[in-house]
Design a protein around this motif. Sequence first.
Motif, PDB file in Angstrom:
ATOM      1  N   GLU A 361       0.817  -1.215   0.000  1.00  0.00           N
ATOM      2  CA  GLU A 361       0.000   0.000   0.000  1.00  0.00           C
ATOM      3  C   GLU A 361       0.849   1.262   0.000  1.00  0.00           C
ATOM      4  OE1 GLU A 361      -3.399   2.285   2.683  1.00  0.00           O
ATOM      5  OE2 GLU A 361      -2.469   0.436   3.407  1.00  0.00           O
ATOM      6  N   SER A 362       1.871   1.330   0.862  1.00  0.00           N
ATOM      7  CA  SER A 362       2.677   2.550   0.970  1.00  0.00           C
ATOM      8  C   SER A 362       3.459   2.820  -0.314  1.00  0.00           C
ATOM      9  CB  SER A 362       3.640   2.451   2.160  1.00  0.00           C
ATOM     10  OG  SER A 362       4.464   1.304   2.041  1.00  0.00           O
ATOM     11  N   ILE A 363       3.899   1.766  -0.981  1.00  0.00           N
ATOM     12  CA  ILE A 363       4.624   1.943  -2.242  1.00  0.00           C
ATOM     13  C   ILE A 363       3.669   2.411  -3.332  1.00  0.00           C
ATOM     14  CG2 ILE A 363       5.927   0.758  -4.053  1.00  0.00           C
ATOM     15  CD1 ILE A 363       7.150  -1.002  -1.921  1.00  0.00           C
ATOM     16  N   HIS A 364       2.475   1.834  -3.370  1.00  0.00           N
ATOM     17  CA  HIS A 364       1.483   2.263  -4.371  1.00  0.00           C
ATOM     18  C   HIS A 364       1.128   3.735  -4.184  1.00  0.00           C
ATOM     19  CE1 HIS A 364      -2.736   2.592  -5.988  1.00  0.00           C
ATOM     20  NE2 HIS A 364      -2.072   2.135  -7.040  1.00  0.00           N
ATOM     21  N   LEU A 365       0.984   4.161  -2.937  1.00  0.00           N
ATOM     22  CA  LEU A 365       0.682   5.557  -2.644  1.00  0.00           C
ATOM     23  C   LEU A 365       1.830   6.459  -3.092  1.00  0.00           C
ATOM     24  CD1 LEU A 365      -1.501   7.327  -1.288  1.00  0.00           C
ATOM     25  CD2 LEU A 365      -0.186   7.136   0.833  1.00  0.00           C
ATOM     26  N   PHE A 366       3.052   6.001  -2.880  1.00  0.00           N
ATOM     27  CA  PHE A 366       4.238   6.744  -3.300  1.00  0.00           C
ATOM     28  C   PHE A 366       4.273   6.908  -4.816  1.00  0.00           C
ATOM     29  CE2 PHE A 366       9.104   6.258  -3.864  1.00  0.00           C
ATOM     30  CZ  PHE A 366       9.250   7.630  -4.065  1.00  0.00           C
ATOM     31  N   ILE A 367       4.006   5.826  -5.537  1.00  0.00           N
ATOM     32  CA  ILE A 367       4.070   5.864  -7.002  1.00  0.00           C
ATOM     33  C   ILE A 367       2.966   6.742  -7.579  1.00  0.00           C
ATOM     34  CG2 ILE A 367       3.939   4.476  -9.104  1.00  0.00           C
ATOM     35  CD1 ILE A 367       6.497   4.122  -7.459  1.00  0.00           C
ATOM     36  N   THR A 369       1.175   9.249  -5.982  1.00  0.00           N
ATOM     37  CA  THR A 369       1.130  10.648  -5.529  1.00  0.00           C
ATOM     38  C   THR A 369       2.484  11.345  -5.612  1.00  0.00           C
ATOM     39  OG1 THR A 369       1.612  10.124  -3.193  1.00  0.00           O
ATOM     40  CG2 THR A 369      -0.701  10.035  -3.913  1.00  0.00           C
ATOM     41  N   GLY A 370       3.556  10.557  -5.673  1.00  0.00           N
ATOM     42  CA  GLY A 370       4.895  11.147  -5.673  1.00  0.00           C
ATOM     43  C   GLY A 370       5.405  11.488  -4.291  1.00  0.00           C
ATOM     44  N   ILE A 371       4.623  11.204  -3.263  1.00  0.00           N
ATOM     45  CA  ILE A 371       5.016  11.518  -1.878  1.00  0.00           C
ATOM     46  C   ILE A 371       5.279  10.214  -1.129  1.00  0.00           C
ATOM     47  CG2 ILE A 371       4.319  12.618   0.278  1.00  0.00           C
ATOM     48  CD1 ILE A 371       2.420  14.375  -1.415  1.00  0.00           C
ATOM     49  N   PHE A 372       6.461  10.112  -0.538  1.00  0.00           N
ATOM     50  CA  PHE A 372       6.839   8.908   0.192  1.00  0.00           C
ATOM     51  C   PHE A 372       6.588   9.128   1.681  1.00  0.00           C
ATOM     52  CE2 PHE A 372      10.456   6.002   1.690  1.00  0.00           C
ATOM     53  CZ  PHE A 372       9.637   4.883   1.651  1.00  0.00           C
ATOM     54  N   HIS A 373       5.565   8.470   2.196  1.00  0.00           N
ATOM     55  CA  HIS A 373       5.219   8.589   3.614  1.00  0.00           C
ATOM     56  C   HIS A 373       6.025   7.553   4.406  1.00  0.00           C
ATOM     57  CE1 HIS A 373       1.832  11.319   2.777  1.00  0.00           C
ATOM     58  NE2 HIS A 373       1.632  10.575   1.705  1.00  0.00           N
ATOM     59  N   LYS A 374       7.120   7.999   5.003  1.00  0.00           N
ATOM     60  CA  LYS A 374       8.056   7.078   5.651  1.00  0.00           C
ATOM     61  C   LYS A 374       7.415   6.332   6.817  1.00  0.00           C
ATOM     62  CE  LYS A 374      12.334   9.463   4.401  1.00  0.00           C
ATOM     63  NZ  LYS A 374      13.590  10.068   4.910  1.00  0.00           N
ATOM     64  N   ASN A 375       6.623   7.020   7.604  1.00  0.00           N
ATOM     65  CA  ASN A 375       6.022   6.369   8.776  1.00  0.00           C
ATOM     66  C   ASN A 375       5.068   5.251   8.364  1.00  0.00           C
ATOM     67  OD1 ASN A 375       7.403   7.976  10.611  1.00  0.00           O
ATOM     68  ND2 ASN A 375       5.785   9.533  10.688  1.00  0.00           N
TER      69      ASN A 375
END
Length: 634
Positions: A361-367, A369-375
């Motif tokens: 999920e976090s990687i899909h969101l990164f790809i 939106t372009g924003i990497f949510h580290k937490n």
Amino acid sequence: MSNQNKDETMLSNKICVNNDIIETLRNYIIKDSNDFAIVLTGPWGCGKTFFWNNYLSEIVKQESKTPVYVSLYGVKEVNEIDVKIFFEIFSSLPSVKKSVRELKFNKEHGKMLLNTASSFGLLKRDKYRVNVSELYSLGKVVLCFDDLERSSLTTKEILGHINNYLERDNIPTIIIANEEQIEKDDDYFDLKEKSIGRTIRIKNDPNLILYNLIESSFKNNRYAEFLLTHQSLILETFKKSEMENFRIIKQTLHDFELIYNELDSNYNKENLTIIENEIENMLCFTLSCSFEIRKNSSISSALHNIKSNQEFMSLIIQYSMEKAMKKDTQQEEPTRASLLDDFRRKYFGYTNFKKVRIFFESIHLFITTGIFHKNDFKKEITKIIQDKQQEISDHNLIFDYTFTNPEQICEEFFDEALKNTIIKLSNGEMYLSEYPKAYLTFRNMSKIIELPLDSDSLKQFILNGMIESSTQTEPNNYLKDTDLHFPSSIYKDLSSKESNDFKEIEDKLKELNDELKSQFYKNKSKMVCEWFEKEEKNELWNIFNDPIDYWYYSLSTEDIRSILCDSSINMVNYLYELLEYRQKNFDLNENELAFLKEMYNIINNLLQDNTTSKLRKIILYKIKLTLENKLNLK
């Protein structure tokens, strides 16, 4: 070997451009007079610009000349080309007047200079008018014009202007272009005959392009090493995407560097080893997700709003169940679940997705939106590690022939792991192939430590567990022959009783596996009649093209008659083609030969039957001749 030859060897090793091409370009560059240009062509992202920047420009320097690179991207006026050449020469050549050279100029300063000169009437205000040849002798310059197809000018205007440098100054000129994007421009091909002497297609080896990309783009040695280790995975995923632009790989690998650095910084080696397979899947998911988004595919939309790998799997499982229950095989509009299943099969193959994590999920969101949510990423990875550790504590009893790896079981978890393993073996929750290994492992362990199972009850325990496991095993998961045979050296270390026990276990394994295999064949062959009825030619081709002879397994005499009598003429003829193909390409076993003899007899009866149509008789007769040839019947 001369330095030049060494350079050429190094160059040809790094990219898939043979020495003849390199020598052709070198000979062109060193000529004192050139009245034609050379075009380097190939699809976007294939490495044309990379070839110039990293290799061809070096050849120019080796010949004591100055490489001048000019991108035509967005150029709106031909005189902008002269300005760009001026800036490139100014920034790279020492022979500009010392008073000017001592100023720390950049390109913006140069534009200010030209604007100021224009305001004083030194240049015409309407356009930049720079006569580069008056500012500097161009005898030691090699020009490279890139992005020909991306200019705002027509190719007629650009090539006409470039031709001035060829005719007036005889400058070696390289033009980089994707000719496929300008193939409809008649002006280009008319002018090409006048200005361009050769066209060289750059088609680099994908492995070498990726190697050079990693080597030049990533200075983090650990990350570069990781990428090189997974080079085949990267290229295979890229190939599956059916894209050609390697720049997309570069951009995506820069994205994944953030993910890799986060893993490398926050988790120890033991934890990263535990989730090694998941890290590979993260890389594959990052690549595949990026590719689909850039293609603006329907798969990309289907991935939107998925919240977890569990949700991803649930949708696919539901789709698989619905598909299996449907008898209507007509083409339907793709659903979200079917698109997700397409994505899974396309990039991850037919792996057991119930055991392999595919969606992050976090990687899909990164790809997206372009924003990497580290937490969020840390929470997801921590949960994955915890799940893996629990799985290890539940399953980590290493079954091998000599019991040489007990150290792989965490010491504090050993008793629990042993207990859980015995429970799972008893409940049939282990793969069939694990049971003979379990017997050997427990037999060796019993000589060192006390076990809940004594030697007398061990054999029966293993046999009962195998039977239970077989009832829970899907027929298509039957074991291949390589999993059914054990090396004879095993028996050397066994007592007479143990050898007899193990032989009984080995025989039981084969018996249970044969039942699974038989059921698998029956399930497959039951579909044959339905495929003939619905004219599913592709399905039938896959069956008949398989060396395994299960296509006929459960077909009764009535089934054969139904295929021959009730199928369309088209499908009966297709049966003839399939049998012809199978006859030429496969050796048939006794069971298949017996089946074909039964078919032969039915065809003979149908040929004598007055109710059989004339056209059907003609085709049946062709099948009869094929069978006679194979069965040696007359």
